[in-house]
Scaffold this active site. Structure first.
Site, short mmCIF file in Angstrom:
data_model
loop_
_atom_site.label_atom_id
_atom_site.label_comp_id
_atom_site.label_asym_id
_atom_site.label_seq_id
_atom_site.Cartn_x
_atom_site.Cartn_y
_atom_site.Cartn_z
N LYS A 227 0.25 -1.35 0.42
CA LYS A 227 0.65 0.22 0.05
C LYS A 227 0.55 1.28 0.14
CE LYS A 227 -4.19 1.03 0.24
NZ LYS A 227 -5.43 -0.20 -0.58
N GLY B 134 -21.41 1.25 -2.80
CA GLY B 134 -23.27 1.05 -2.21
C GLY B 134 -23.83 1.06 -3.92
#
Ligand code: NAD
Length: 431
Positions: A106, A223
């Site tokens: 990361k 979502g």
């Protein structure tokens, strides 16, 4: 586990537990509890007014036993080395749970892109990738987008790295625009992967997807697309909230029209035919499937005791606190942990890298069907581990599956001395 633990400490605790349950030695934990390599860089950037600002950036490579490290780059004011370490560590296990030939990495830069012009963001992207160039590469460490970085940023970074190498190197980074080696299907991959895992979980517990009720927290990229895909599978989306408010309709909301409404109005609140609903009401409402797709630490112990859903599909990273996890397990809620439920994004990033390496590109249908195979297999392995080991929840089971792969790679590479293999009863298909 104490409440004061930060993300990095929580991640370390999760590994410790899984290593213990697998019956592995503390050497495995000693290796996995910390990154293999970390780099901190000072990144001088000329701002539009001619001033030079020096930003601090990081790249952390957690574990490379299974292959090159892989993980996104975050541009955010709160980026710290500890946060990047935790995110890198999670990437090792997210990649391993879906069986990708990658380790975890990361990166991040402490900056506020909302206060920077596109030209300043471009200069920062180019300077940062040059600063970390000595430790990255398509066979070493492959970045991708994360919070406040996007395909455009990936394209600038690929371009700068290609100049540094002296030739086009599309495989250096994933999440690129399709015209410069991005993969079809990447945009929807996280949500699509999540919907496959939820479908398999419903099958496993005997929940009929036709008419199953769904509540979604966070109506952004993840979502809103999960909502659309579950609706296509026959589910009824009865509620959604975003950072500004919520919409509830027990007769069902049209997820596509709701996304269009949010695009036009900047909120889901006030969607025609819906009643307002708060975040807390949504998380604890009567529904079959709950999708946290917003931020970390949303399902706390207080919320967990009132959760009524049968399945929680963690599209977001880290939405459930460790205390809440224990309560949900006791209540028999099937939690599909983030490292499994949102691994579709890194899976299609892997497909992008494979296509770049081959120089041959797949249709969207091909990408989606390969994604389905990976996600269904991963769910089955985790669910089997969960069912076969008493007292283990789905999150620990997911870590056990991942650690089986990572520790076996470390063992056969000779990193663990005389460490025996994972007991047969706990093995996944390591053949
Ligand atoms: P996004 O910015 O597109 O959407 C986030 C949504 O959450 C927005 O609708 C926002 O209004 C809502 N939100 C923010 N604060 C909220 C609050 N306090 N209460 C309710 N809603 C709130 O982000 P995204 O890409 O959809 O990511 C969402 C989550 O999924 C993050 O945890 C991210 O790390 C995770 N994730 C995303 C991907 C991906 O490919 N997009 C991949 C892996 C994990």
């Amino acid at each position: 586990m104490s409440k004061e633990l930060n993300s990095y400490q929580i991640a370390q605790e999760q590994i410790k537990e899984a290593v213990k349950k697998l019956g592995l030695s503390s050497t495995v934990f000693d290796i996995l509890k910390q990154p293999e390599r970390e780099l901190t860089v000072a990144v001088p950037v000329e701002m539009d007014n001619g001033d030079i600002r020096v930003f601090t950036g990081y790249r952390v490579q957690h574990n490379s036993a299974l292959g090159p490290t892989k993980g996104g780059i975050r541009f955010h004011p709160d980026v710290t080395l500890d946060e990047v370490r935790a995110l890198a560590l999670w990437m090792t296990f997210k990649s391993a749970v879906v069986g990708l030939p990658y380790g975890g990495g990361k990166g991040g830069v402490a900056c506020n892109p909302k206060e920077m012009s596109p030209r300043e963001i471009q200069r920062l992207s180019r300077e940062y990738i040059r600063a970390i160039a000595p430790i990255i590469g398509p066979e070493k460490d492959i970045p991708a987008p994360d919070v406040y970085t996007n395909p455009q940023v990936m394209s600038w970074m690929m371009d700068e790295y290609s100049k540094y190498k002296g030739y086009n190197d599309f495989g250096i980074i994933t999440g690129k625009p399709v015209i410069v080696g991005g993969s079809l299907g990447r945009n929807e991959a996280t949500a699509r992967g999540c919907s496959f895992v939820i479908r398999e979980a419903a099958k496993a517990i005997g929940l009929d997807m036709k008419g199953a009720t769904v509540a979604v927290q966070g109506y952004g990229n993840a979502g809103s697309i999960v909502a659309r895909l579950l609706h296509e599978m026959g589910c009824q989306i009865i509620a959604a909230v975003d950072s500004t408010g919520g919409a509830y309709n027990p007769q069902g909301l049209d997820p596509v029209k709701l996304a269009e409404y949010k695009k036009e109005n900047g909120t889901v609140k006030g969607y025609p035919g819906s009643k307002e609903i708060s975040n807390e009401e949504l998380l604890t409402m009567k529904c079959d499937i709950l999708i946290p797709a917003a931020l970390e630490n949303q399902i706390t112990e207080d919320i967990a005791k009132d959760v009524q859903a049968k399945i929680i599909g963690e599209a977001a990273n880290g939405p459930t606190t460790p205390g809440a996890d224990r309560i949900l397990t006791e209540k028999g809620v099937l939690v599909l942990p983030d490292i499994l439920a949102n691994a579709g994004g890194v899976t299609v990033s892997y497909f992008e890298w494979v296509q770049n390496n081959m120089g041959y590109y797949w249709s969207e249908e091909e990408v989606n069907s390969k994604l389905e195979v990976k996600m269904v297999n991963a769910f089955n392995e985790v669910y089997k581990m969960f069912k076969n080991n008493k007292g283990v929840d789905m999150r620990t089971a997911a870590y056990m599956v991942s650690i089986s792969y990572v520790s076996e790679a470390m063992r056969v590479r000779g990193w663990l001395g005389q460490e025996p293999a994972v007991a047969k009863s706990r093995q996944v298909n390591l053949a």
